[in-house]
Scaffold this motif. Structure first.
Motif, short mmCIF file in Angstrom:
data_model
loop_
_atom_site.label_atom_id
_atom_site.label_comp_id
_atom_site.label_asym_id
_atom_site.label_seq_id
_atom_site.Cartn_x
_atom_site.Cartn_y
_atom_site.Cartn_z
N UNK A 91 13.13 50.76 29.10
CA UNK A 91 11.89 50.52 28.36
C UNK A 91 11.32 51.80 27.76
N UNK A 92 11.52 52.92 28.43
CA UNK A 92 10.99 54.19 27.95
C UNK A 92 11.77 54.68 26.73
N UNK A 93 11.16 55.57 25.98
CA UNK A 93 11.89 56.29 24.93
C UNK A 93 12.58 57.46 25.61
N UNK A 94 13.89 57.52 25.52
CA UNK A 94 14.60 58.59 26.19
C UNK A 94 15.14 59.58 25.15
N UNK A 95 14.90 60.85 25.43
CA UNK A 95 15.19 61.92 24.49
C UNK A 95 16.09 62.96 25.15
#
Length: 219
Positions: A91-95
């Motif tokens: 669900x998170x934005x992963x960078x």
């Protein structure tokens, strides 16, 4: 510095790292610190070891709990173990912040053996990881070298994920200089902080500074 910047903007920040002092979570300057007794990477002489399942389960929870999750560097347990997380359940934005692709070198038998493993890692493992990230930050747009393999691959397959943010320092001398005895008004000085390794060829950088010293006054 990265984490403190987010804290100053009012964000809740957690840093996950290898075991330094104790496994008990603690708070430093408003930053939550969580340590895992995990080490290693894909090479046989330093293969992934420690509480791997515990970290994998933590990441599985984190990509649902947090808004943004940053990873740094390939070829290290903290990034590579993301391989076990299914993209559609993130669900998170992963960078990802890439510090370079794993380097291969066939100058000796041992280096060749090591490089064959890393070539397999690059060709099989990295593409799977790259697909999982929403954004990948590169420190340069240089594309011609061996260590730029990840940049070339991402640019070709997932151009929309590519972001270039060069290395930089924010008032480094003003904040750090006085604490280590640097008087910047006296003459120009260079401070180089890094992990020293033959592969990085820091000897060449020293040779360059010697030549600069001959050509530029007050260095």
């Amino acid at each position: 510095k990265h984490a403190l910047g987010f804290v100053k903007r009012g964000h809740q920040v957690t840093i996950v790292t290898s075991l330094l002092n104790s496994q008990a979570p603690r708070n430093v300057l408003g930053i939550n610190i969580i340590e895992f007794p995990v080490k290693g990477g894909p090479l046989p002489n330093n293969f992934y070891k420690g509480s791997l399942v515990k970290y994998i389960l933590y990441i599985r929870r984190s990509v649902k709990e947090y808004d943004v999750v940053f990873f740094h560097c390939w070829q290290i347990w903290s990034t590579d173990l993301l391989i076990f997380q299914r993209k559609k359940k993130i669900d998170a934005r992963i960078i990802m912040v890439s510090h370079c692709s794993p380097r291969v070198n066939f100058s000796s038998f041992l280096e060749s053996f090591r490089s064959l493993i890393l070539m397999a890692y690059r060709r099989i493992f990295l593409p799977i990881l790259i697909r999982k990230f929403d954004d990948i930050v590169f420190l340069s747009d240089k594309a011609s070298g061996d260590i730029q393999w990840d940049y070339r691959y991402t640019l070709e397959k997932y151009k929309e994920k590519v972001h270039i943010i060069p290395n930089g320092m924010d008032n480094f001398i003003d904040h750090i200089g006085p604490n280590i005895g640097i008087n910047v008004n006296q003459k120009r000085k260079f401070l180089y902080v890094a992990n020293y390794d033959r592969i990085k060829n820091q000897k060449l950088a020293l040779e360059v500074f010697i030549e600069v010293n001959k050509m530029v006054k007050n260095v």
